[in-house]
Design an enzyme around this catalytic site. Structure first.
Site, mmCIF file in Angstrom:
data_model
loop_
_atom_site.group_PDB
_atom_site.id
_atom_site.type_symbol
_atom_site.label_atom_id
_atom_site.label_comp_id
_atom_site.label_asym_id
_atom_site.label_seq_id
_atom_site.Cartn_x
_atom_site.Cartn_y
_atom_site.Cartn_z
ATOM 1 N N TYR A 62 0.841 -1.191 0.000
ATOM 2 C CA TYR A 62 0.000 0.000 0.000
ATOM 3 C C TYR A 62 0.882 1.250 0.000
ATOM 4 O O TYR A 62 1.233 1.804 1.039
ATOM 5 C CB TYR A 62 -0.938 0.021 1.209
ATOM 6 C CG TYR A 62 -1.752 -1.241 1.392
ATOM 7 C CD1 TYR A 62 -1.974 -2.122 0.332
ATOM 8 C CD2 TYR A 62 -2.302 -1.569 2.625
ATOM 9 C CE1 TYR A 62 -2.720 -3.284 0.501
ATOM 10 C CE2 TYR A 62 -3.050 -2.729 2.807
ATOM 11 C CZ TYR A 62 -3.241 -3.578 1.738
ATOM 12 O OH TYR A 62 -3.971 -4.739 1.909
ATOM 13 N N PRO A 209 -14.427 -7.608 2.412
ATOM 14 C CA PRO A 209 -15.531 -8.231 3.152
ATOM 15 C C PRO A 209 -16.915 -7.816 2.679
ATOM 16 O O PRO A 209 -17.904 -8.460 3.033
ATOM 17 C CB PRO A 209 -15.286 -7.780 4.595
ATOM 18 C CG PRO A 209 -14.565 -6.478 4.446
ATOM 19 C CD PRO A 209 -13.691 -6.638 3.238
#
Length: 285
Positions: A62, A209
């Site tokens: 990231y 998710p």
């Protein structure tokens, strides 16, 4: 390794360590470039901790470590009980400058050393291998992380995007504390991996998710949400929490209102009829 259940009424002890709240926060979407976007990212990270989040997920991938530096700026010195987990094993290749899997021992060791510096800690309590590098022997990759663990630089070791067989092979080499695979209400490809984690008491951190598939599935989730006075996102997260006691979702966002919406899912109670309808969703999609 034997069965290790570390579930309590309020959280989960990853690898037998300190208890964390089951609903965490994924920092991937936080902007790191200087300016208003970065200031917003700092505010979101701080608000997450204010709201009781004790598990924050980041990675070297990231921003090449920029996300780790952002979290340190926002939260260091870290409050007691906060677990910031990061991932290594992906690097930029030269001269193409493209990201690729790289699990060579020297690369892993360097990335861990750099993560310690960026996160301003002497020990990373949970360090996850971002992906298994097929070009480097698994024993070399996990052996390096085990050596760093023996040196006190890593507390616990986790894996990401692994199969049942890969998890079993890894457990012959190390004590696996967590697995981070893609999994959500409409994408259950890794159901066998979840079952293996549940049997062993290994934390399962689903990335992505919340995801939406066919319109029929979205409509069904929206219908359940309307009946419960909740949002579809909250229903998706509540389903994950209800699905298995070893699941620790790490939804990510760059907005405080979405962060607050996500964390409120912890208090959403799904009735048996709701669970049955949601469980059947992959058949509808």
């Amino acid at each position: 390794m034997g069965r290790r259940q570390h579930v309590t009424s309020t959280g989960f002890r990853i690898g037998g360590g300190p208890e964390v709240r089951r609903l965490g926060f994924g920092a991937m979407h936080l902007a790191t470039e200087p300016g208003p976007a970065r200031e917003n990212s700092l505010a979101v990270a701080r608000r997450a901790v204010e709201l009781g989040v004790t598990l924050i997920d980041t990675a070297y991938l990231y921003g090449g470590g920029a996300n780790e530096e952002l979290l340190a700026e926002a939260l260091h010195p870290y409050p007691e009980g906060l677990l910031v987990t990061t991932k290594v094993g992906v690097a930029k290749s030269h001269p193409s400058d493209e990201w690729k899997l790289d699990g060579r021992p020297a690369v892993l060791r360097d990335q861990v050393e750099q993560a310690l510096r960026r996160l301003r800690v002497e020990r990373i309590e949970l360090l996850q291998l971002h992906r298994i590098d097929p070009e480097t022997p698994l024993a070399d990759q996990l052996g390096t992380l085990r050596d760093l663990q023996d040196e006190g630089k890593i507390g616990r070791i986790g894996l990401s995007e692994v199969t049942v067989d890969e998890l079993a092979q890894a457990r012959e080499i190390i004590d696996v504390a967590s697995v981070q695979n893609r999994y959500n209400l409409l994408d259950r490809e890794h159901e066998p991996v979840l079952a293996a984690c549940e049997a062993a008491g290994i934390a399962f951190l689903p990335w992505r998710p919340v995801a939406w598939g066919e319109s029929g599935a979205r409509a069904e989730v929206a219908a359940v949400a309307a009946e419960l006075g909740a949002t579809p996102t909250q229903v998706a997260l509540a389903w994950l929490l209800d699905r298995s006691p070893v699941i620790l979702p790490i939804p990510g966002t760059s907005r405080i209102d979405h962060l607050e919406e996500n964390l409120a899912a912890e208090g959403l109670h799904l009735l048996r009829a709701h669970r049955d309808r949601l469980d059947r969703l992959p058949e509808l999609a």
